[in-house]
Design a protein around this motif. Structure first.
Motif: not given
Length: 208
Positions: A7-8, A21-24, A113-117, A125-127
Protein backbone atom coordinates in the motif's frame (compact mmCIF):
# COMPACT_ATOMS: atom_id res chain seq x y z
CA UNK A 1 6.98 -11.75 -11.36
CA UNK A 2 7.17 -12.84 -7.75
CA UNK A 3 6.67 -10.10 -5.22
CA UNK A 4 4.37 -8.52 -2.69
CA UNK A 5 1.47 -6.12 -3.05
CA UNK A 6 2.09 -3.01 -0.96
CA UNK A 7 0.00 0.00 0.00
CA UNK A 8 1.55 3.29 -1.09
CA UNK A 9 0.24 6.00 1.19
CA UNK A 10 -1.18 9.12 -0.43
CA UNK A 11 -1.40 12.36 1.63
CA UNK A 12 -4.79 13.09 3.25
CA UNK A 13 -5.48 16.44 1.62
CA UNK A 14 -8.98 15.91 0.13
CA UNK A 15 -7.36 14.98 -3.21
CA UNK A 16 -6.24 11.46 -2.28
CA UNK A 17 -8.35 9.81 -5.00
CA UNK A 18 -6.77 11.90 -7.76
CA UNK A 19 -3.24 11.58 -6.41
CA UNK A 20 -3.67 7.82 -5.88
CA UNK A 21 -4.73 7.51 -9.52
CA UNK A 22 -1.79 9.74 -10.51
CA UNK A 23 0.54 7.40 -8.65
CA UNK A 24 -0.74 4.14 -10.12
CA UNK A 25 -0.97 5.55 -13.65
CA UNK A 26 2.14 7.77 -13.76
CA UNK A 27 4.07 7.24 -10.50
CA UNK A 28 3.19 10.83 -9.66
CA UNK A 29 1.46 11.81 -6.40
CA UNK A 30 0.80 15.40 -7.49
CA UNK A 31 -1.68 14.98 -10.33
CA UNK A 32 -4.76 16.19 -8.48
CA UNK A 33 -5.27 19.61 -10.04
CA UNK A 34 -4.54 18.27 -13.53
CA UNK A 35 -6.94 15.32 -13.13
CA UNK A 36 -9.66 17.56 -11.68
CA UNK A 37 -9.34 19.64 -14.88
CA UNK A 38 -9.62 16.48 -17.00
CA UNK A 39 -12.81 15.47 -15.17
CA UNK A 40 -14.38 18.93 -15.40
CA UNK A 41 -13.61 19.11 -19.13
CA UNK A 42 -15.02 15.61 -19.74
CA UNK A 43 -18.22 16.38 -17.84
CA UNK A 44 -18.68 19.80 -19.48
CA UNK A 45 -18.22 18.28 -22.94
CA UNK A 46 -21.14 15.84 -22.58
CA UNK A 47 -24.00 17.46 -20.64
CA UNK A 48 -26.41 14.84 -21.97
CA UNK A 49 -24.54 11.92 -20.43
CA UNK A 50 -23.43 13.88 -17.37
CA UNK A 51 -26.83 15.27 -16.47
CA UNK A 52 -28.12 16.44 -13.11
CA UNK A 53 -29.65 13.04 -12.26
CA UNK A 54 -26.31 11.33 -12.90
CA UNK A 55 -24.11 13.90 -11.13
CA UNK A 56 -26.42 14.82 -8.27
CA UNK A 57 -26.06 18.50 -9.21
CA UNK A 58 -26.33 20.56 -12.42
CA UNK A 59 -23.49 19.96 -14.91
CA UNK A 60 -22.00 23.44 -14.57
CA UNK A 61 -22.19 23.39 -10.77
CA UNK A 62 -20.51 19.98 -10.69
CA UNK A 63 -17.63 21.23 -12.86
CA UNK A 64 -16.99 24.16 -10.51
CA UNK A 65 -17.31 21.82 -7.51
CA UNK A 66 -14.83 19.18 -8.70
CA UNK A 67 -12.20 21.86 -9.42
CA UNK A 68 -12.27 22.85 -5.74
CA UNK A 69 -9.24 21.19 -4.08
CA UNK A 70 -11.26 20.72 -0.88
CA UNK A 71 -13.80 18.41 -2.54
CA UNK A 72 -13.45 14.63 -2.54
CA UNK A 73 -13.73 12.33 -5.52
CA UNK A 74 -15.62 9.03 -5.73
CA UNK A 75 -17.20 6.62 -8.20
CA UNK A 76 -18.06 9.18 -10.92
CA UNK A 77 -14.50 10.47 -10.99
CA UNK A 78 -12.96 6.98 -11.05
CA UNK A 79 -15.15 5.99 -14.00
CA UNK A 80 -14.05 9.10 -15.95
CA UNK A 81 -10.36 8.60 -15.08
CA UNK A 82 -10.49 4.96 -16.12
CA UNK A 83 -11.67 6.10 -19.55
CA UNK A 84 -9.12 8.93 -19.69
CA UNK A 85 -6.22 6.54 -19.10
CA UNK A 86 -7.77 3.68 -21.08
CA UNK A 87 -7.26 1.25 -18.21
CA UNK A 88 -9.46 -0.45 -15.64
CA UNK A 89 -9.29 0.89 -12.10
CA UNK A 90 -9.96 -1.61 -9.30
CA UNK A 91 -10.93 0.06 -6.02
CA UNK A 92 -10.83 -2.27 -3.03
CA UNK A 93 -13.03 -1.34 -0.07
CA UNK A 94 -11.43 -2.44 3.22
CA UNK A 95 -14.65 -2.54 5.24
CA UNK A 96 -16.46 -4.93 2.87
CA UNK A 97 -13.41 -6.32 0.93
CA UNK A 98 -15.48 -5.60 -2.17
CA UNK A 99 -13.69 -4.65 -5.36
CA UNK A 100 -15.38 -2.06 -7.59
CA UNK A 101 -14.02 -2.29 -11.09
CA UNK A 102 -14.24 0.85 -13.24
CA UNK A 103 -13.96 0.58 -17.01
CA UNK A 104 -14.83 -3.12 -16.94
CA UNK A 105 -17.36 -2.83 -19.76
CA UNK A 106 -14.71 -1.30 -22.04
CA UNK A 107 -12.59 -4.48 -21.87
CA UNK A 108 -9.34 -2.55 -21.40
CA UNK A 109 -6.28 -4.78 -21.40
CA UNK A 110 -4.61 -3.19 -18.36
CA UNK A 111 -5.64 -2.50 -14.77
CA UNK A 112 -4.43 -0.39 -11.83
CA UNK A 113 -5.48 -0.86 -8.20
CA UNK A 114 -6.49 1.44 -5.33
CA UNK A 115 -7.51 0.72 -1.75
CA UNK A 116 -10.23 2.68 0.08
CA UNK A 117 -10.84 2.86 3.83
CA UNK A 118 -14.22 4.60 3.83
CA UNK A 119 -12.70 8.09 3.65
CA UNK A 120 -9.31 7.82 2.03
CA UNK A 121 -7.75 6.31 -1.11
CA UNK A 122 -4.23 4.89 -1.25
CA UNK A 123 -2.42 3.27 -4.17
CA UNK A 124 -1.63 -0.44 -4.47
CA UNK A 125 1.57 -1.58 -6.14
CA UNK A 126 3.47 -4.79 -6.72
CA UNK A 127 6.94 -4.55 -5.24
CA UNK A 128 9.76 -7.11 -5.61
CA UNK A 129 10.03 -7.34 -1.80
CA UNK A 130 8.83 -5.56 1.36
CA UNK A 131 10.66 -2.25 1.74
CA UNK A 132 11.86 -2.08 -1.87
CA UNK A 133 12.18 1.47 -3.24
CA UNK A 134 9.08 2.85 -4.98
CA UNK A 135 10.86 3.10 -8.33
CA UNK A 136 10.57 -0.71 -8.54
CA UNK A 137 6.78 -0.56 -8.11
CA UNK A 138 4.64 -2.14 -10.75
CA UNK A 139 1.27 -0.41 -10.75
CA UNK A 140 -0.13 -1.36 -14.17
CA UNK A 141 -1.10 -4.99 -14.69
CA UNK A 142 -2.06 -6.80 -17.91
CA UNK A 143 -5.59 -8.25 -17.84
CA UNK A 144 -5.75 -11.79 -19.24
CA UNK A 145 -8.55 -13.36 -21.31
CA UNK A 146 -10.36 -14.43 -18.12
CA UNK A 147 -10.36 -10.74 -17.02
CA UNK A 148 -7.88 -11.46 -14.23
CA UNK A 149 -4.50 -9.90 -13.47
CA UNK A 150 -3.19 -13.14 -12.02
CA UNK A 151 -1.03 -13.26 -8.91
CA UNK A 152 -1.35 -9.54 -8.10
CA UNK A 153 -5.13 -9.87 -7.74
CA UNK A 154 -4.90 -12.53 -5.04
CA UNK A 155 -2.15 -10.65 -3.21
CA UNK A 156 -4.19 -7.43 -3.30
CA UNK A 157 -7.21 -9.20 -1.85
CA UNK A 158 -5.06 -10.72 0.92
CA UNK A 159 -3.77 -7.25 1.80
CA UNK A 160 -7.33 -5.86 1.86
CA UNK A 161 -8.56 -8.75 4.05
CA UNK A 162 -5.65 -8.21 6.45
CA UNK A 163 -6.51 -4.49 6.69
CA UNK A 164 -10.13 -5.43 7.37
CA UNK A 165 -9.06 -7.89 10.07
CA UNK A 166 -7.15 -5.05 11.75
CA UNK A 167 -10.24 -2.87 11.33
CA UNK A 168 -8.15 -0.22 9.59
CA UNK A 169 -11.11 1.40 7.92
CA UNK A 170 -13.57 4.11 8.84
CA UNK A 171 -17.18 3.06 9.29
CA UNK A 172 -18.68 6.15 7.72
CA UNK A 173 -22.15 5.43 9.09
CA UNK A 174 -21.05 5.36 12.72
CA UNK A 175 -17.74 7.14 13.11
CA UNK A 176 -17.50 10.19 15.34
CA UNK A 177 -16.23 13.45 14.00
CA UNK A 178 -15.58 16.79 15.57
CA UNK A 179 -16.10 19.96 13.60
CA UNK A 180 -12.73 21.72 13.48
CA UNK A 181 -14.46 25.10 13.34
CA UNK A 182 -16.98 24.98 16.17
CA UNK A 183 -15.84 21.76 17.92
CA UNK A 184 -19.33 20.23 17.87
CA UNK A 185 -19.39 16.41 17.71
CA UNK A 186 -21.32 14.60 14.97
CA UNK A 187 -21.85 10.91 14.29
CA UNK A 188 -21.51 9.48 10.81
CA UNK A 189 -21.24 10.87 7.35
CA UNK A 190 -24.89 11.88 7.23
CA UNK A 191 -24.68 14.17 10.29
CA UNK A 192 -21.37 15.58 9.10
CA UNK A 193 -22.89 16.47 5.73
CA UNK A 194 -25.94 18.02 7.41
CA UNK A 195 -23.72 20.09 9.70
CA UNK A 196 -21.58 21.21 6.76
CA UNK A 197 -24.68 22.22 4.78
CA UNK A 198 -26.13 24.10 7.75
CA UNK A 199 -22.96 25.96 8.73
CA UNK A 200 -20.61 25.86 5.75
CA UNK A 201 -18.00 24.20 8.02
CA UNK A 202 -16.12 21.44 6.20
CA UNK A 203 -13.12 20.87 8.44
CA UNK A 204 -13.87 17.65 10.37
CA UNK A 205 -11.46 15.57 12.42
CA UNK A 206 -12.18 12.02 13.41
CA UNK A 207 -11.95 11.33 17.12
CA UNK A 208 -12.38 8.12 19.03
Amino acid sequence: MEGVVVRRVIPSDNSCLFNAVGYVMEHNRSKASELRQVIAATVASDPEKFNEAFLGKPNEAYCAWILDPEKWGGAIELAILSEYYGREIAAYDIQTTRCDLYGQEKKYNERAMLIYDGLHYDALAMSPFEGAPEEFDQTIFPVDHSRSIGLAEGLALNLVREAQRKRSYTDTANFTLRCGVCQIGVIGQKEAVEHAQATGHVNFQEYK
